[in-house]
Design an enzyme around this catalytic site. Sequence first.
Site, mmCIF file in Angstrom:
data_model
loop_
_atom_site.group_PDB
_atom_site.id
_atom_site.type_symbol
_atom_site.label_atom_id
_atom_site.label_comp_id
_atom_site.label_asym_id
_atom_site.label_seq_id
_atom_site.Cartn_x
_atom_site.Cartn_y
_atom_site.Cartn_z
ATOM 1 N N SER A 9 25.244 8.454 26.473
ATOM 2 C CA SER A 9 23.987 9.155 26.251
ATOM 3 C C SER A 9 23.471 8.868 24.855
ATOM 4 O O SER A 9 24.254 8.760 23.902
ATOM 5 C CB SER A 9 24.167 10.659 26.431
ATOM 6 O OG SER A 9 23.019 11.376 25.998
ATOM 7 N N LYS A 10 22.144 8.748 24.731
ATOM 8 C CA LYS A 10 21.557 8.543 23.421
ATOM 9 C C LYS A 10 21.778 9.753 22.517
ATOM 10 O O LYS A 10 21.599 9.666 21.310
ATOM 11 C CB LYS A 10 20.055 8.258 23.556
ATOM 12 C CG LYS A 10 19.759 6.917 24.231
ATOM 13 C CD LYS A 10 18.277 6.657 24.327
ATOM 14 C CE LYS A 10 17.998 5.320 25.007
ATOM 15 N NZ LYS A 10 16.548 5.039 25.120
ATOM 16 N N ARG A 11 22.168 10.874 23.120
ATOM 17 C CA ARG A 11 22.460 12.053 22.302
ATOM 18 C C ARG A 11 23.785 11.899 21.566
ATOM 19 O O ARG A 11 24.087 12.641 20.651
ATOM 20 C CB ARG A 11 22.490 13.309 23.180
ATOM 21 C CG ARG A 11 21.144 13.649 23.812
ATOM 22 C CD ARG A 11 21.196 14.982 24.555
ATOM 23 N NE ARG A 11 19.931 15.314 25.159
ATOM 24 C CZ ARG A 11 19.573 14.970 26.395
ATOM 25 N NH1 ARG A 11 20.412 14.270 27.135
ATOM 26 N NH2 ARG A 11 18.401 15.305 26.893
#
Length: 485
Positions: A265-267
């Site tokens: 995830s880009k998070r």
Amino acid sequence: MGRREASLGTDPGAAVRVRFAPSPTGFLHLGGLRTALYNYIFAKKHQGSFILRLEDTDQTRLVPGAAENIEDMLEWAGVPPDESPRRGGPAGPYLQSQRLALYAQAAEALLKSGAAYPCFCSPQRLELLKKEALRNRQTPRYDNRCRSLSQAQVAQKLATDPKPAIRFRLEGEAPAFQDLVYGWNRHEVASVEGDPVILKSDGFPTYHLASVVDDHHMGISHVLRGSEWLVSTSKHLLLYQALGWQAPQFAHLPLLLNRDGSKLSKRQGDIFLEHFAATGFLPDALLDIITNCGSGFAENQMGRTLPELITQFDLSRVTCHSALLDLEKLPEFNRGFIAKIVFPRTQSPTERQSQIAVSFVKGLHSQGNVYITPFLQTFYLKFVISSFRPLECGPPFHPLAIGLCWPLIDWLSSRLLEGPGTNLTQDVLNRELKKLSDGLEGIKHSNVMKLLRVALSGQQLGSGLDSWTPVLNQFDFGAVIDKQA
């Protein structure tokens, strides 16, 4: 020859052209790097071209600096595109926002042939359709309402809404296709989906039209992309048919997942390439680990360089199974490549000093000292012949500052060999730095110190160089070398 090598369409007489087409809605992360790498090594294996195309048609989600970051990080990783927004090329422009005329031409051709039609449905109506479907536990789909409008009705609506969206008619049986990874596939999109929008009312295309138009005009021979697009391929093949174009061959790559099976995830801040570059990981280590955990090679082995990856890669060996990435092993991969760089194969004094540098790196990392790590990179660089690649691990280095480091490093290396108790005090270090400054005609001592701070720490401001003396005095490097001998 691999088990599907004959079907790869890599005729020596045909040009191999592949593309990596990310959306600049975020910075480049490991999942994107893996897709780019597989495209790159496939192109180089077949003497082809690797193209970077940025799909920036969703203007509302663009992240400032992301487009530049993607190309910067590809170059840092050692997989630079042959054609790109920055480099240019014969098939440009390479930003989709600069190719709107091509999409409009394709949409107009589809309208004229009856393969597409204008849609006047408001966003509010479409949202109601979606909510109703979800309430009834159905998959949301467009009800094709505007498909049946008569020419008179279309003309009447155009008088009040001159810029409708354009939808593609999903009619007939979807063509079967042989994916180079997943084998034979067919997805009957017409029976499960509503007619998709291919050109929005603002003149920007959706992914379906843009990717087909761009791949055609850029002469893409093979599309290597994530497996999430596998179900859309039948839709794209219908578009190719309607436009009268020959489709490229498709190879859908399985997902790169975290070790626990969850999606990257880009998070996760630690999956962006900038994070790895800033914390001292070598690009080769990243390329090695993301190929080692997947497939496409006869066997998994640690320590493959990029030329070895290109030589050994076989697309027919890519499996359908997701690749599980264990980032806890990355330091081990990194140490292997550091050792390759700093350990000469011949026995020489240079080898002895290189060993000191590596011991220094390991020792300080074990102490949790992050601030001094860029200095260590510069330190062991002194003993790397004809290679400045490790400089890419850390912050930007001023060329003059690097030159100033060598006298200081020579002096430090001789002192460190004396082992504990060398009493490398603040006064001693300051005196040596003053000698260095005095030997440079026309350059002030304060400017020399600024350059050294940037070169050795990556910081323009911060702790003085003298704050390193307690750390430098902790290690018996001579003893370490004796144990390794």
